[in-house]
Design a protein around this motif. Structure first.
Motif, PDB file in Angstrom:
ATOM      1  N   MET A 187       0.849  -1.203   0.000  1.00 39.14           N
ATOM      2  CA  MET A 187       0.000   0.000   0.000  1.00 39.14           C
ATOM      3  C   MET A 187       0.886   1.256   0.000  1.00 39.14           C
ATOM      4  O   MET A 187       0.660   2.199  -0.768  1.00 39.14           O
ATOM      5  CB  MET A 187      -0.900  -0.033   1.247  1.00 39.14           C
ATOM      6  CG  MET A 187      -1.749   1.189   1.505  1.00 39.14           C
ATOM      7  SD  MET A 187      -0.911   2.545   2.357  1.00 39.14           S
ATOM      8  CE  MET A 187      -0.711   1.925   4.004  1.00 39.14           C
ATOM      9  N   ALA A 188       1.921   1.233   0.853  1.00 44.79           N
ATOM     10  CA  ALA A 188       2.790   2.417   0.958  1.00 44.79           C
ATOM     11  C   ALA A 188       3.579   2.626  -0.337  1.00 44.79           C
ATOM     12  O   ALA A 188       3.701   3.761  -0.828  1.00 44.79           O
ATOM     13  CB  ALA A 188       3.729   2.265   2.147  1.00 44.79           C
ATOM     14  N   LYS A 189       4.057   1.532  -0.904  1.00 39.60           N
ATOM     15  CA  LYS A 189       4.864   1.647  -2.134  1.00 39.60           C
ATOM     16  C   LYS A 189       3.992   2.159  -3.293  1.00 39.60           C
ATOM     17  O   LYS A 189       4.366   3.101  -4.001  1.00 39.60           O
ATOM     18  CB  LYS A 189       5.442   0.273  -2.481  1.00 39.60           C
ATOM     19  CG  LYS A 189       6.342   0.233  -3.670  1.00 39.60           C
ATOM     20  CD  LYS A 189       7.040  -1.126  -3.768  1.00 39.60           C
ATOM     21  CE  LYS A 189       7.717  -1.296  -5.108  1.00 39.60           C
ATOM     22  NZ  LYS A 189       6.807  -1.530  -6.232  1.00 39.60           N
ATOM     23  N   ASP A 190       2.804   1.549  -3.445  1.00 36.98           N
ATOM     24  CA  ASP A 190       1.910   1.969  -4.541  1.00 36.98           C
ATOM     25  C   ASP A 190       1.465   3.423  -4.340  1.00 36.98           C
ATOM     26  O   ASP A 190       1.374   4.203  -5.290  1.00 36.98           O
ATOM     27  CB  ASP A 190       0.659   1.074  -4.607  1.00 36.98           C
ATOM     28  CG  ASP A 190       1.007  -0.339  -5.046  1.00 36.98           C
ATOM     29  OD1 ASP A 190       2.164  -0.561  -5.469  1.00 36.98           O
ATOM     30  OD2 ASP A 190       0.138  -1.221  -4.944  1.00 36.98           O
ATOM     31  N   GLY A 191       1.172   3.767  -3.074  1.00 37.45           N
ATOM     32  CA  GLY A 191       0.735   5.132  -2.765  1.00 37.45           C
ATOM     33  C   GLY A 191       1.817   6.144  -3.128  1.00 37.45           C
ATOM     34  O   GLY A 191       1.534   7.191  -3.718  1.00 37.45           O
ATOM     35  N   ALA A 192       3.061   5.809  -2.783  1.00 32.74           N
ATOM     36  CA  ALA A 192       4.168   6.736  -3.070  1.00 32.74           C
ATOM     37  C   ALA A 192       4.364   6.902  -4.574  1.00 32.74           C
ATOM     38  O   ALA A 192       4.630   8.005  -5.066  1.00 32.74           O
ATOM     39  CB  ALA A 192       5.456   6.243  -2.411  1.00 32.74           C
ATOM     40  N   GLU A 193       4.190   5.803  -5.315  1.00 28.83           N
ATOM     41  CA  GLU A 193       4.355   5.891  -6.778  1.00 28.83           C
ATOM     42  C   GLU A 193       3.254   6.757  -7.390  1.00 28.83           C
ATOM     43  O   GLU A 193       3.509   7.605  -8.246  1.00 28.83           O
ATOM     44  CB  GLU A 193       4.293   4.495  -7.410  1.00 28.83           C
ATOM     45  CG  GLU A 193       5.659   3.854  -7.466  1.00 28.83           C
ATOM     46  CD  GLU A 193       5.597   2.385  -7.866  1.00 28.83           C
ATOM     47  OE1 GLU A 193       4.636   1.970  -8.526  1.00 28.83           O
ATOM     48  OE2 GLU A 193       6.542   1.677  -7.476  1.00 28.83           O
ATOM     49  N   LEU A 194       2.025   6.531  -6.903  1.00 24.74           N
ATOM     50  CA  LEU A 194       0.901   7.309  -7.432  1.00 24.74           C
ATOM     51  C   LEU A 194       1.078   8.800  -7.103  1.00 24.74           C
ATOM     52  O   LEU A 194       0.889   9.669  -7.959  1.00 24.74           O
ATOM     53  CB  LEU A 194      -0.421   6.777  -6.834  1.00 24.74           C
ATOM     54  CG  LEU A 194      -1.710   7.477  -7.274  1.00 24.74           C
ATOM     55  CD1 LEU A 194      -1.883   7.431  -8.798  1.00 24.74           C
ATOM     56  CD2 LEU A 194      -2.928   6.824  -6.591  1.00 24.74           C
ATOM     57  N   LEU A 195       1.484   9.057  -5.875  1.00 25.12           N
ATOM     58  CA  LEU A 195       1.673  10.457  -5.458  1.00 25.12           C
ATOM     59  C   LEU A 195       2.766  11.127  -6.305  1.00 25.12           C
ATOM     60  O   LEU A 195       2.615  12.281  -6.746  1.00 25.12           O
ATOM     61  CB  LEU A 195       2.039  10.512  -3.966  1.00 25.12           C
ATOM     62  CG  LEU A 195       2.306  11.905  -3.411  1.00 25.12           C
ATOM     63  CD1 LEU A 195       1.059  12.782  -3.493  1.00 25.12           C
ATOM     64  CD2 LEU A 195       2.783  11.828  -1.956  1.00 25.12           C
ATOM     65  N   LYS A 196       3.844  10.378  -6.546  1.00 20.98           N
ATOM     66  CA  LYS A 196       4.955  10.965  -7.314  1.00 20.98           C
ATOM     67  C   LYS A 196       4.492  11.320  -8.739  1.00 20.98           C
ATOM     68  O   LYS A 196       4.782  12.408  -9.251  1.00 20.98           O
ATOM     69  CB  LYS A 196       6.115   9.969  -7.359  1.00 20.98           C
ATOM     70  CG  LYS A 196       7.374  10.537  -7.941  1.00 20.98           C
ATOM     71  CD  LYS A 196       8.530   9.597  -7.763  1.00 20.98           C
ATOM     72  CE  LYS A 196       9.604   9.932  -8.751  1.00 20.98           C
ATOM     73  NZ  LYS A 196      10.624   8.923  -8.863  1.00 20.98           N
TER      74      LYS A 196
END
Ligand SMILES: CCCCC/C=C/CC(=O)SCCNC(=O)CCNC(=O)[C@H](O)C(C)(C)COP(=O)(O)OP(=O)(O)OC[C@H]1O[C@@H](n2cnc3c(N)ncnc32)[C@H](O)[C@@H]1OP(=O)(O)O
Length: 365
Positions: A187-196
């Motif tokens: 969740m954290a990894k996907d969230g960070a990618e989406l945010l970036k």
């Protein structure tokens, strides 16, 4: 049609010159140059005057236009001039019979936002008013798509705004809910990618991007204002970045841009200590361009934006890109770093406790 029947008489040519004076609307510089060149060619033949100096912009543009007609015959030039005038007259009278203001066109394929284009303005409106326009994953993706499309469409400027009482309450905290312990890292990894990717679209947006802040703004919607070119706010708007309260950390390049915009001491109050600003404070601190009374906000702002959007589109785009280019590389580096830090934050007890607390109705901003 034979060449003979196509030929325009001197009388028609003179009539066209008279008709041109009756045009109500300025046909624009490009058309005026074309008319000038055809007139000169028709009356004097191929360009015969010396080329003006580079810095004599008006004379040079006229000379270039005339010279570009090469050896076009005087008859043909008269013909083209007369046809051009006649097309301008027809276009103007057709325009007068139609509604003067163009229709708003709505873009298909969006559920969480409404995207429309009118008067050379593409408007992207957060549209989850019952959730205070909180930004869920679908909305992040739809905004990315809308910005990519707006960057390429015919509009001169793009506007971001909110539907209803709020501008937006920021990240939808449900983005963190119902995640199984084993899936937390993903969740954290996907969230960070989406945010970036999301923030990158703001950094790279190629035309003027204007925020019309119709009401309270929280979290990421506030930090992104630093990446907008103009920010207009209703006097009902507030600006809140409660990152430490939520166990999180700044994003949207605010860790770099806010100190530049408002100075380090003020930025620290917002980004470290959750200070909520009124619209007047945000304006005094440089985050907001101008504040309008809520009662006249929409009317005043859209009138102004309509005028801005009638300015030369390419000039605005290259100027915006020039201003942004000085910082682009730095902004992408800041964005990456902020997303890396947030990825860790989202796995921290501090963040998880704040989210649980919100959903247990123990805390609200
Ligand atoms: C890809 C991931 C990227 C992540 C990027 C990170 C960004 C960081 C941030 O953006 S931090 C900011 C996060 N936002 C918040 O913490 C706001 C939380 N919401 C509130 O505190 C309040 O709802 C309020 C102050 C915005 C409004 O309070 P009010 O009492 O006026 O209204 P309600 O609370 O009753 O709101 C109506 C319903 O909407 C739900 N809701 C509102 N905002 C959010 C939100 N941000 N996330 C989730 N849900 C939200 C609220 O829960 C109500 O729902 P209910 O009717 O089911 O109770």
């Amino acid at each position: 049609m034979t060449t003979a029947t196509m030929q325009v008489s001197q009388k028609d040519f003179e009539k066209a010159q008279e008709q041109l004076k009756l045009l109500k609307k300025d046909p624009g510089n490009e058309t005026k140059l074309k008319l000038y060149a055809l007139f000169k060619q028709a009356t004097e033949g191929p360009c015969n005057s010396p080329k003006p100096g580079m810095l004599d912009f008006v004379k040079k543009a006229k000379w270039d236009a005339w010279n570009s007609l090469g050896n076009l015959s005087q008859d043909n030039a008269r013909q083209k001039y007369t046809e051009l005038v006649s097309s301008l007259i027809s276009a103007e009278s057709a325009g007068q019979t139609k509604d003067a203001s163009p229709e708003e066109s709505r873009h298909d394929g969006y559920e969480t936002i409404i995207v429309t284009t009118k008067n050379n303005i593409t408007k992207i409106m957060f549209n989850r008013p019952e959730r205070k326009n909180a930004i869920n994953h679908q909305m992040y993706r739809e905004i990315i798509k809308a910005l990519q499309e707006a960057g390429k469409d015919d509009s001169t400027i793009a506007v971001i705004t909110g539907n209803g009482e709020y501008y937006t309450s920021g990240n939808d905290l449900n983005n963190f809910a119902n995640v199984q312990p084993n899936d937390m890292e993903k969740m954290a990894k996907d969230g960070a990618e989406l945010l970036k990717e999301f923030v990158s679209c703001f950094i790279d947006f190629p035309k003027p991007l204007i925020a019309v802040v119709n009401g309270p703004a929280i979290g990421i919607s506030v930090t992104l204002l630093g990446l907008c070119d103009i920010v207009y706010a209703s006097d009902r708007a507030t600006f809140h970045t409660p990152f430490s309260q939520l166990g999180q950390s700044p994003e949207g390049c605010s860790s770099y841009l806010f100190p530049k915009i408002m100075g380090l001491a003020k930025a620290n109050e917002m980004l470290l200590f959750n200070k909520k600003l009124t619209a007047a404070e945000a304006c005094a601190w440089g985050l907001v361009t101008e504040v309008f009374p809520d009662g006249t906000f929409q009317k005043e702002v859209w009138e102004r934006l309509k005028a801005y959007a009638s300015l030369p589109k390419n000039s605005l785009a290259v100027s915006k890109q020039l201003l942004r280019s000085m910082e682009k590389e730095k902004l992408h580096a800041v964005n990456s770093q902020e997303c890396e830090v947030l990825k860790e934050r989202w796995l921290s007890d501090e963040c998880l406790n704040a989210i649980v607390s919100f959903f247990q109705r123990k805390s609200k901003l």
